[in-house]
Design an enzyme around this catalytic site. Structure first.
Site, short mmCIF file in Angstrom:
data_model
loop_
_atom_site.label_atom_id
_atom_site.label_comp_id
_atom_site.label_asym_id
_atom_site.label_seq_id
_atom_site.Cartn_x
_atom_site.Cartn_y
_atom_site.Cartn_z
N GLY A 109 39.53 35.73 15.31
CA GLY A 109 39.62 34.29 16.28
C GLY A 109 38.66 34.24 17.31
O GLY A 109 37.79 33.32 17.72
N SER A 142 42.68 32.99 12.74
CA SER A 142 42.78 34.35 12.65
C SER A 142 43.75 34.81 11.59
O SER A 142 45.07 34.19 11.96
CB SER A 142 42.90 34.87 13.96
OG SER A 142 43.17 36.42 14.12
N CYS A 171 46.80 40.10 26.83
CA CYS A 171 45.46 41.07 27.22
C CYS A 171 45.37 41.16 28.81
O CYS A 171 44.29 40.85 29.18
CB CYS A 171 44.42 40.61 26.57
SG CYS A 171 44.48 38.71 26.27
C1 LIG Z 1 44.88 35.54 19.07
C2 LIG Z 1 44.26 34.29 19.49
C3 LIG Z 1 42.89 34.56 19.70
C4 LIG Z 1 41.89 35.84 19.41
O1 LIG Z 1 41.94 35.89 17.75
P1 LIG Z 1 41.64 37.54 17.36
O2 LIG Z 1 41.53 37.30 15.76
O3 LIG Z 1 42.84 38.48 17.93
O4 LIG Z 1 40.46 37.75 17.85
C5 LIG Z 1 42.07 33.17 19.93
N1 LIG Z 1 42.85 32.16 20.53
C6 LIG Z 1 44.19 32.04 20.37
C7 LIG Z 1 44.66 30.84 20.78
C8 LIG Z 1 44.83 33.15 19.83
O5 LIG Z 1 46.26 33.06 20.03
#
Ligand SMILES: *Cc1c(COP(=O)(O)O)cnc(C)c1O
Length: 394
Positions: A69, A198, A323
């Site tokens: 994502g 993602s 995070c």
């Molecule tokens: C988890 C998340 C991301 C990041 O996705 P990754 O695959 O972990 O890099 C981005 N936006 C939202 C809303 C998320 O929940």
């Protein structure tokens, strides 16, 4: 153990694991190779692309595989910025409660002379479409607004926002990482030009995701190298991960109605139970929220201690965002919906999954009640509140 942190990541489905193992063993070829083994890998890749495109109502050529994502968000925003810059348009509209993959990318663009308008998300955690329209200017090159928030679960009026953007000829990107596989998402009805997703948020593997970019939009690639993904994302494809992502998404979507119905019942049972705790409040709109999301503030306590004590009781949840990396700042999402620092610190996010039972829900309610009471029993802030030295906010 009760796992209630599905917004951070989900457990891989059995079928996705089997698919991944199968392709690790059988489909080891490089999809760019011209001989049979390579072409077999290429077929697996293209089949996954078709499945994924079908789910969100787009064509396979509009799907770019990414590492997740975050990468998809970066690529979407930088694509729009590059196009905007070419036309002298350097204004972007977003919201104050986006994921950091969006907010930090926008911050970087600010250094390059872009102007960023962050819209208010109000106390219910919802963007008002007319405010999006009012913020659009002659030089706006992008509106980027998340489909559903990862902390408080609120689902945005994406269709209305999409219609407004289309009417004004402004590109619209949505970070749909929390929505895809959980609620119906469709490019045709929702009018977005770009969308990020993602796999690990819908029971697929980590480190793989996709970006949808509407046909005709010239994509900026973040990674230079080979001609994979039609030159839009270099690097040998994660064939097994991509196949597992398609499998997880197909399964999630075919079970969606049924599992959303069940989850909403459990979510609302959990919300009703936690509302019994004095001086607590649900964060975000009660109805326009993801089926599995519950997010509360409890006055007079620290969310971090709450989550560690819950972990001792076998319940895994989250406080603020996943995070925070040791930072003591409260969640930017809770601040964006108007929570004051003290209250925002005492937050708890429970993101439940399909595997949770009614007994689990009741155990969570019991445990949270106990732990909140215990933490309040020696909290100096709570003592001041009870003594009337400070007014209760919740
Ligand atoms: C988890 C998340 C991301 C990041 O996705 P990754 O695959 O972990 O890099 C981005 N936006 C939202 C809303 C998320 O929940």
């Amino acid at each position: 153990m009760i796992y209630a942190d599905n917004a951070a990541t989900t457990r891989m489905s059995g079928a996705a694991i089997e698919t991944m193992l199968h392709h690790f063993r059988e489909t080891f070829g490089n999809p760019s190779s011209l001989y049979t083994t390579g072409q077999k890998a290429k077929e697996v890749l293209e089949e996954a692309r078709e499945q994924i495109a079908g789910v969100i109502g787009v064509t396979p050529g509009e799907i770019i595989f990414t590492s997740g994502g975050s990468e998809a968000d970066n690529q979407a925003i930088l694509t729009a910025a590059k196009l905007g810059e070419k036309n002298g348009k350097k204004h972007i509209i977003s919201t104050a409660f986006e994921h950091h993959a969006v907010l930090h990318t926008l911050n970087r663009l600010k250094e390059d002379g872009f102007e960023i308008t962050l819209l208010d998300v109000h106390t219910n955690g919802l963007v008002v479409p007319s405010e999006v329209e009012a913020a659009i200017r002659e030089d706006t090159c992008l509106v980027t607004i998340m489909y559903a928030n990862n902390e408080i679960g609120t689902i945005q009026p994406i269709r209305e926002i999409g219609e407004i953007c289309r009417k004004h000829g402004v590109l619209f990107h949505t970070d749909a990482v929390q929505a895809v596989g959980h609620i119906p998402v469709n490019a045709q009805t929702d009018h977005f030009d770009m969308l990020s997703a993602s796999a690990h948020k819908f029971h697929g593997p980590k480190g793989v995701g996709f970006l949808y970019v509407r046909k005709g939009i010239r994509v900026t690639n973040l990674i230079e190298g080979g001609a994979q993904e039609k030159g839009r994302r270099a690097g040998t494809e994660n064939v097994a991960g991509i196949a597992a992502m398609a499998c997880a998404l197909t399964d999630a979507v075919s079970a969606m109605d049924e599992s959303a119905r069940k989850l909403i019942a459990k979510r609302d049972r959990l919300i009703a139970g936690l509302q019994q705790i004095p001086h607590s409040e649900l964060n975000g709109d009660a109805a326009k929220r993801l089926p599995g999301n519950v997010n509360f503030c409890f006055e007079g306590i620290e969310g971090e201690s709450l989550l560690l004590l819950l972990d001792d009781k076998g319940i895994q949840a989250s406080s603020g965002s996943a995070c925070t990396s040791g930072s003591l700042d409260p969640s930017h999402v809770l601040l964006a919906i108007g929570r004051v620092h003290d209250v925002a610190h005492g937050s708890l996010r429970l993101s439940i999954g399909e595997d949770i039972s009614d007994e689990d829900v009741d155990e969570i309610i019991r445990s949270v009640k106990e732990v909140v009471e215990y933490l309040r029993s020696f909290s100096p802030i709570w003592r001041d509140l009870v003594a009337g030295k400070k007014p209760f906010i919740l």
